[in-house]
Design an enzyme around this catalytic site. Structure first.
Site, PDB file in Angstrom:
ATOM      1  N   HIS A 133       1.544  -6.179  -0.553  1.00 58.81           N
ATOM      2  CA  HIS A 133       0.459  -5.737  -1.421  1.00 58.81           C
ATOM      3  C   HIS A 133       0.427  -4.215  -1.503  1.00 58.81           C
ATOM      4  CE1 HIS A 133      -1.227  -5.150   2.572  1.00 58.81           C
ATOM      5  NE2 HIS A 133      -2.166  -4.388   2.038  1.00 58.81           N
ATOM      6  N   ASP A 135      -2.769  -1.250  -1.854  1.00 58.12           N
ATOM      7  CA  ASP A 135      -4.170  -1.226  -1.445  1.00 58.12           C
ATOM      8  C   ASP A 135      -5.109  -1.266  -2.648  1.00 58.12           C
ATOM      9  OD1 ASP A 135      -3.558  -1.104   1.269  1.00 58.12           O
ATOM     10  OD2 ASP A 135      -3.424   1.089   1.250  1.00 58.12           O
ATOM     11  N   HIS A 284       3.424  -2.798   0.357  1.00 61.29           N
ATOM     12  CA  HIS A 284       3.771  -2.767   1.768  1.00 61.29           C
ATOM     13  C   HIS A 284       3.373  -4.075   2.435  1.00 61.29           C
ATOM     14  CE1 HIS A 284      -0.374  -1.179   1.594  1.00 61.29           C
ATOM     15  NE2 HIS A 284      -0.533  -1.672   2.824  1.00 61.29           N
TER      16      HIS A 284
END
Length: 328
Positions: A133, A135, A284
Site C-alpha cells: 500500500h 499511505d 510499501h
C-alpha cells in the site's frame, strides 16, 4: 569542498557545503542509501537539494544511524514540506508532537478491536498482496512523502519493502498502458474486510472514520512528470465503469506487476535508521514476520502534505466521503 553525487553513485564537487553527501543506489530500480549527512543538525540548501534529487530518482532513500529525537525528526521533515497532523494516532504516540505517529507492533496489534493479531490480519487481508500500500490513499490528497525512523527493532525480522510505481507502469505493454491511462478506481477504507458475526468493533471503527476517493489508475507525478501505476492492495477493490468481476483480475494483475521483485528494495532496520519515501511513487509492505517474536518494534512516522493527484487526462481525483483537501 563537499562532494555530491549525481544519483548514480558518482561524486561531484559542490562549493560552500558543510559535509560530504554521497548517494549509493542499493537496487536496480528502487532505493538509495545516503551518507555524509547528519539529519539532526542544520542542513544547507545544497544538501536538501541533493536529498530531494535522490528521492525523486530512487523513490526511497535511507539514512543509517541518525538517532533523531522527535524535535529533530520534525525539523528535518519541514525542510521538504509541511507535516500533517493526523486526526487519530497510535496509542503510544507522543502527546507533545501531534505530527508524529508512533507504532509499537507488540503493544498495538495484539488484541486490536477485540481480536488477536492473526484473526484481525486474516479478516483484513483477502488476497496475498493485500499488505502492499501507499499511505492514506483513501484521502483525496494522499501524503506526498513519509519519513519513518526506527527507535527499537528486533534483532531479526521486521524488514520493510518498497516498490517503484514508475518502473511498474513503464514495464507494462504499450496497449495495456493505453488502456489503464483512461481508468479510475475507488480507494476506500476497509474494502475486503470480512466482518465478525454480531458486534464488530472494527466495523464500527470503519463507519466512524470512513473515507473514500476516486483516483486515476495512472497518476502523473507533479515534480518529475512520470506516469505512476496508482494501485493499492489495502484500499482498491473496484475500477470505475467495470464490473466487480472485471475489476478483480485486472487489479490483481496490476498489483502483481507493481510488486515484481525487480522493481522492489528490502531494507533491514537498525536502531536510529531513517527511511524517507515518495508516497506518490511507491507502495510499501509493512513487515508481518515479527508477531511470533518476543521483540519490540518501535517506529516513529511523519507524513508530508500532498496534492490532489492528476490523471493522464489532467483531471484531478475526486472525494467521495470523509476527505477534504488539506483537512486531516
Amino acid at each position: 569542498m563537499t562532494a555530491y553525487t549525481n544519483g548514480e553513485g558518482a561524486r561531484m564537487p559542490k562549493r560552500g557545503s558543510r559535509s560530504p553527501v554521497e548517494v549509493r543506489p542499493v537496487a536496480g530500480y528502487t532505493g538509495a542509501e545516503i551518507s555524509g549527512v547528519d539529519l539532526a543538525g542544520p542542513l544547507d540548501d545544497a544538501a536538501v537539494a541533493a536529498i530531494r534529487s535522490a528521492l525523486l530518482r530512487w523513490k526511497v532513500v535511507f539514512f543509517r544511524g541518525q538517532h533523531l529525537d522527535h524535535e529533530a525528526h520534525l525539523a528535518f521533515a519541514r525542510r521538504f514540506g509541511e507535516p500533517v497532523t493526523p486526526a487519530r494516532r497510535g496509542s503510544v504516540s507522543p502527546a507533545a508532537f501531534p505530527e508524529i505517529e508512533t507504532t509499537a507492533d507488540l503493544l498495538e496489534l495484539a488484541g486490536r478491536y477485540g481480536m488477536d493479531r492473526e484473526e484481525w490480519l486474516g479478516r483484513r487481508r483477502h488476497t496475498l498482496l493485500r499488505g502492499w500500500h501507499c499511505d492514506h490513499s483513501t484521502r483525496v490528497d494522499p501524503p506526498a512523502a513519509t519519513i519513518l525512523r526506527a527507535e527499537t527493532v528486533p534483532p531479526y525480522g521486521g524488514d520493510t519493502c518498497w516498490s517503484n510505481l514508475a518502473a511498474a507502469y513503464a514495464g507494462l505493454s504499450a496497449p495495456l498502458r493505453a488502456f489503464v491511462d483512461g481508468l479510475r478506481a475507488e480507494h476506500r477504507l476497509g474494502v475486503g474486510y470480512q466482518p465478525r458475526a454480531g458486534e464488530d468493533a472494527y466495523v464500527r471503527h470503519l463507519l466512524e472514520r470512513q473515507t473514500a476517493s476516486h483516483h486515476p489508475l495512472v497518476r502523473v507525478h507533479p515534480e518529475s512528470g512520470e506516469r505512476l501505476l496508482f494501485v493499492n492492495g489495502y484500499f482498491v477493490e473496484q475500477i470505475l465503469g467495470l464490473s466487480r468481476a472485471e475489476s478483480a483480475p485486472l487489479l490483481q494483475m496490476l498489483l502483481e506487476q507493481a510488486v515484481r521483485p525487480e522493481y522492489t528494495v528490502r531494507f533491514r532496520w537498525e536502531p536510529g535508521d531513517v527511511a524517507f519515501w515518495d508516497n506518490r511513487a511507491t507502495i510499501h509492505l509493512a513487515p508481518n514476520d515479527t508477531g511470533h517474536l518476543d521483540h519490540p518494534r518501535l517506529m516513529h512516522r511523519v507524513m508530508l502534505a500532498g496534492e490532489v493527484p492528476l490523471g493522464v487526462d489532467g483531471k484531478p481525483s475526486e472525494p467521495v466521503t470523509g476527505s477534504e483537501p488539506g483537512r486531516w
